[in-house]
Scaffold this active site. Structure first.
Site, mmCIF file in Angstrom:
data_model
loop_
_atom_site.group_PDB
_atom_site.id
_atom_site.type_symbol
_atom_site.label_atom_id
_atom_site.label_comp_id
_atom_site.label_asym_id
_atom_site.label_seq_id
_atom_site.Cartn_x
_atom_site.Cartn_y
_atom_site.Cartn_z
ATOM 1 N N ASP A 21 20.483 -33.011 8.393
ATOM 2 C CA ASP A 21 20.089 -31.799 9.114
ATOM 3 C C ASP A 21 20.788 -31.789 10.472
ATOM 4 O O ASP A 21 20.919 -32.832 11.107
ATOM 5 C CB ASP A 21 18.566 -31.822 9.298
ATOM 6 C CG ASP A 21 18.063 -30.633 10.104
ATOM 7 O OD1 ASP A 21 18.719 -29.573 10.066
ATOM 8 O OD2 ASP A 21 17.014 -30.773 10.758
ATOM 9 N N ASN A 23 20.217 -28.815 12.721
ATOM 10 C CA ASN A 23 19.576 -27.886 13.671
ATOM 11 C C ASN A 23 18.077 -28.124 13.850
ATOM 12 O O ASN A 23 17.368 -27.277 14.379
ATOM 13 C CB ASN A 23 19.852 -26.431 13.273
ATOM 14 C CG ASN A 23 19.260 -26.104 11.908
ATOM 15 O OD1 ASN A 23 18.801 -27.004 11.202
ATOM 16 N ND2 ASN A 23 19.263 -24.838 11.549
ATOM 17 N N ASP A 25 15.583 -28.185 11.807
ATOM 18 C CA ASP A 25 14.551 -27.515 11.004
ATOM 19 C C ASP A 25 14.052 -28.410 9.858
ATOM 20 O O ASP A 25 13.232 -27.983 9.045
ATOM 21 C CB ASP A 25 15.042 -26.159 10.470
ATOM 22 C CG ASP A 25 16.185 -26.294 9.476
ATOM 23 O OD1 ASP A 25 16.657 -27.441 9.244
ATOM 24 O OD2 ASP A 25 16.616 -25.265 8.924
ATOM 25 N N ASP A 29 21.885 -29.403 5.901
ATOM 26 C CA ASP A 29 22.687 -28.180 5.917
ATOM 27 C C ASP A 29 24.181 -28.494 5.783
ATOM 28 O O ASP A 29 24.590 -29.656 5.794
ATOM 29 C CB ASP A 29 22.393 -27.358 7.183
ATOM 30 C CG ASP A 29 22.273 -28.243 8.422
ATOM 31 O OD1 ASP A 29 23.217 -29.030 8.672
ATOM 32 O OD2 ASP A 29 21.234 -28.173 9.126
ATOM 33 N N ASP A 98 28.133 -26.506 -7.891
ATOM 34 C CA ASP A 98 27.191 -26.595 -8.999
ATOM 35 C C ASP A 98 26.961 -25.181 -9.527
ATOM 36 O O ASP A 98 26.515 -24.302 -8.785
ATOM 37 C CB ASP A 98 25.874 -27.188 -8.467
ATOM 38 C CG ASP A 98 25.058 -27.889 -9.520
ATOM 39 O OD1 ASP A 98 25.062 -27.432 -10.671
ATOM 40 O OD2 ASP A 98 24.400 -28.890 -9.180
ATOM 41 N N ASP A 199 25.554 -26.691 -14.853
ATOM 42 C CA ASP A 199 24.147 -27.036 -15.060
ATOM 43 C C ASP A 199 23.688 -26.688 -16.490
ATOM 44 O O ASP A 199 23.999 -25.596 -16.988
ATOM 45 C CB ASP A 199 23.317 -26.234 -14.043
ATOM 46 C CG ASP A 199 21.864 -26.637 -13.975
ATOM 47 O OD1 ASP A 199 21.584 -27.768 -13.560
ATOM 48 O OD2 ASP A 199 21.008 -25.800 -14.343
ATOM 49 N N GLU A 241 26.948 -30.560 -17.851
ATOM 50 C CA GLU A 241 25.694 -31.295 -18.032
ATOM 51 C C GLU A 241 25.137 -30.971 -19.414
ATOM 52 O O GLU A 241 24.867 -29.816 -19.721
ATOM 53 C CB GLU A 241 24.653 -30.904 -16.969
ATOM 54 C CG GLU A 241 23.383 -31.734 -17.078
ATOM 55 C CD GLU A 241 22.159 -31.151 -16.367
ATOM 56 O OE1 GLU A 241 21.266 -31.928 -16.008
ATOM 57 O OE2 GLU A 241 22.083 -29.918 -16.190
ATOM 58 N N HIS A 315 20.127 -36.229 -8.863
ATOM 59 C CA HIS A 315 18.976 -35.660 -8.142
ATOM 60 C C HIS A 315 17.754 -35.473 -9.030
ATOM 61 O O HIS A 315 16.714 -35.050 -8.545
ATOM 62 C CB HIS A 315 19.397 -34.317 -7.544
ATOM 63 C CG HIS A 315 19.757 -33.317 -8.602
ATOM 64 N ND1 HIS A 315 20.857 -33.488 -9.433
ATOM 65 C CD2 HIS A 315 19.156 -32.182 -9.008
ATOM 66 C CE1 HIS A 315 20.908 -32.480 -10.281
ATOM 67 N NE2 HIS A 315 19.888 -31.670 -10.044
ATOM 68 N N ASP A 316 17.901 -35.727 -10.316
ATOM 69 C CA ASP A 316 16.777 -35.589 -11.249
ATOM 70 C C ASP A 316 16.231 -36.942 -11.684
ATOM 71 O O ASP A 316 15.264 -37.000 -12.442
ATOM 72 C CB ASP A 316 17.225 -34.835 -12.514
ATOM 73 C CG ASP A 316 17.653 -33.401 -12.227
ATOM 74 O OD1 ASP A 316 17.098 -32.783 -11.305
ATOM 75 O OD2 ASP A 316 18.542 -32.898 -12.948
HETATM 76 C C1 GLC Z 1 19.377 -29.247 -14.385
HETATM 77 C C2 GLC Z 1 19.316 -29.671 -12.947
HETATM 78 C C3 GLC Z 1 17.872 -29.685 -12.500
HETATM 79 C C4 GLC Z 1 17.334 -28.294 -12.647
HETATM 80 C C5 GLC Z 1 17.533 -27.762 -14.072
HETATM 81 C C6 GLC Z 1 17.323 -26.283 -14.130
HETATM 82 O O1 GLC Z 1 18.828 -30.181 -15.243
HETATM 83 O O2 GLC Z 1 19.944 -30.889 -12.773
HETATM 84 O O3 GLC Z 1 17.725 -30.138 -11.183
HETATM 85 O O4 GLC Z 1 15.968 -28.273 -12.338
HETATM 86 O O5 GLC Z 1 18.823 -27.990 -14.544
HETATM 87 O O6 GLC Z 1 18.350 -25.605 -13.475
HETATM 88 CA CA CA Z 2 18.985 -27.619 8.924
#
Ligand code: GLC
Ligand code: CA
Length: 538
Positions: A21, A23, A25, A29, A98, A199, A241, A315-316
């Protein structure tokens, strides 16, 4: 194809909300990413996969897009995005966007129009079923819980959503939808992005009346058209993916003729610690020999005829060091061991932010979780009769928020992530685990990742060699050999916390040199300490 740049590359995934971050918040960013490009260049990565920064109500942290051609204000502006692409290029780093093409946000203009009336020109952009309130078209379930159908009283119709209610599925059978998507992608290509991550691309060709979601009948037809109309017009890296891919399908996705994507991102190895056929929350100990078989099958199965992504994290997914390593006494050794197993293989490695520091899972009180999937799981499972303790055990192990705690930059306030209140709490172990400390320390997880990345660039055997699994049924060692005409690489890892012995001469040819080890020195070659990992070169 042999000299495609991404075959020697390492890709770093940034989850912008949790990265840096600037700023105050409490939300990461684009400026924050620009400020950290020196760090990424030092690590040695070639490209950033940027999780979505498009305009979005953030129901699913940006995977619910309301405008593909605008930047979500909390992340910055389009000027910031252009500045990021330019600054990254100065650091020899490409930006991979993405692309979420299976669904939009319900706040996207298309959907706002679509639900106005059945004869609205945008109505057919989405997937509908006529019906009656309270009588669902069928029993299909959404990935984040509940029915996949949502009633729209004004229309007397249900719309289909594979994810959250606020993520209506796009209708890929509609040629106009596809055309709009291609134009949007070409517009991003003009901006100079280096590639795209697609995705849940295996789900675009759904046929809900037949209960088909993944791998629909027109899937590869759609992908080939998409690729031809967009990606093939540039020198891009593209990664699909695909949770449902097997090797045969992966060969199609990553066909070396370039007709679909550069590579596939599939999950067979990472789903092994759940009960087959059940949900990810239904935990099961990792079947280690199976893990070796699965990873090895993908290595040999795609050699010369496809291309795979190599990853433990995104991230999942929970943090690998907590999941299959040891995030206590042997955190550093096990994080390095897991990295060694993966980075000696063929494919394109992905490093998820903080993995290079050995960042760990989190245990929050339920009120501190932010992820929609986690919160839905909590409520659904309690309602289904699971005990609170059982549900929390699953959440600690598998919640996506394990990956989404703020990046740990230093030992200052909020780990240097923000001067304000972070949108999700920082992992309290940041005093010990942080980038500032690890950059200084030649024995850190960070320094080790740097070495592994460097080896991929200098040793052709890592990028191109054949693969052979060694010690197949052994319950401790993950060992394999990579070969070209001129080089042999032996990767030998003690995957667990006990000390074990190995007749090393039976595995590694005499005259091989030690290339890398995750302990400072080796007193006894036959003895592998907890999580000890070695690479030998012959
Ligand atoms: C993919 C992404 C996940 C998202 C899902 C729906 O699996 O990696 O984070 O919630 O698609 O878009
Ligand atoms: Ca920020």
């Amino acid at each position: 194809m042999a000299d495609k740049w991404w075959k020697k590359s390492v890709i770093y995934q940034i989850y912008p909300k949790s990265f840096q971050d600037t700023n105050g918040d409490g939300i990461g960013d684009l400026r924050g990413i620009i400020n950290r490009l020196d760090y990424l260049e030092e690590l040695g990565i070639d490209a950033i996969w940027l999780s979505p920064v498009y305009r979005s109500p953030q129901e699913d942290n940006g995977y619910d897009i309301s405008d593909y051609q605008d930047i979500e204000p909390m992340f910055g502006s389009m000027e910031d995005m252009e500045a990021l692409i330019a600054a990254a290029a100065e650091h020899h780093i490409k930006i991979i966007m993405d692309l979420v093409l299976n669904h939009t946000s319900d706040e996207h203009r298309w959907f706002q129009e679509a639900k106005k009336s059945k004869d609205n020109p945008y109505h057919d952009y989405y997937v509908w079923a006529d019906g009656e309130e309270g009588v669902l078209p069928n029993d299909m379930k959404a990935a984040f819980g509940g029915s996949a159908w949502e009633w729209v009283p004004e229309l007397g119709q249900y719309y289909f959503h594979q994810f959250a209610i606020k993520q209506p599925d796009l209708n890929w059978n509609n040629e106009k939808v596809r055309r709009e998507i291609y134009d949007m992608i070409l517009w991003w290509m003009e901006k100079g992005v280096g590639g795209f991550r697609l995705d849940v691309i295996d789900q675009i060709a759904k046929e809900p009346e037949q209960k088909i979601t993944a791998n629909g009948p027109r899937l590869h037809e759609f992908i080939r058209e998409l690729s031809r109309e967009t990606f093939q017009k540039g020198d891009l890296v593209t990664v699909g993916e695909a949770w449902g891919a097997d090797i045969a399908r992966a060969k199609q996705y990553s066909n070396p003729d370039g007709s679909e994507f550069s590579m596939v991102f599939q999950f067979e190895h990472i789903c092994l610690d759940q009960q087959p056929g059940r949900e990810k929350w239904d935990l099961e100990p990792l079947p280690f020999v199976k893990l070796k078989q699965v990873l090895s099958r993908w290595q040999t199965g795609l050699h010369g005829c496809g291309w795979n992504s190599l990853f433990w994290n995104n991230h999942d997914l929970p943090r690998i060091v907590s999941r299959w390593g040891n995030d206590g006494e042997y955190r550093v050794q096990s994080a390095k061991m897991l990295a060694t197993v993966l980075h000696g293989m063929q494919g394109t490695p992905y490093i998820y932010q903080g993995e290079e520091l050995g960042m760990t899972n989190i245990k929050y009180a339920i009120g501190d979780y932010r992820d929609i999937e986690t919160l839905n799981c909590y409520h659904d499972r309690l309602a289904a009769g699971f005990s609170e303790a059982e549900v929390m055990r699953s959440i600690y192990a598998k919640s996506r928020d394990n990956a989404r705690t703020p990046m740990q930059w230093n030992d200052g306030s909020e780990a240097g992530f923000t001067t304000g209140q972070p949108w999700i709490a920082v992992n309290p172990n940041y005093k010990e685990i942080n980038a500032a400390a690890e950059r200084e320390d030649p024995d850190s997880v960070f320094s080790y990742y740097k070495k592994l990345i460097g080896l991929r660039k200098t040793l052709p055997v890592i990028a191109c060699g054949t693969y052979e699994l060694l010690l197949e049924d052994d319950a401790h060692f993950f060992a394999y050999c990579r070969k070209t005409d001129t080089q042999e690489l032996y990767v030998i890892c003690n995957f667990f916390g006990d000390t074990v012995t190995l007749d090393i001469g039976a595995v590694v040819p005499a005259g091989s040199g030690l290339l890398l080890c995750n302990y400072p020195e080796i007193a006894d070659e036959a003895l592998f300490r907890p999580y000890e990992a070695r690479m030998y070169l012959y």
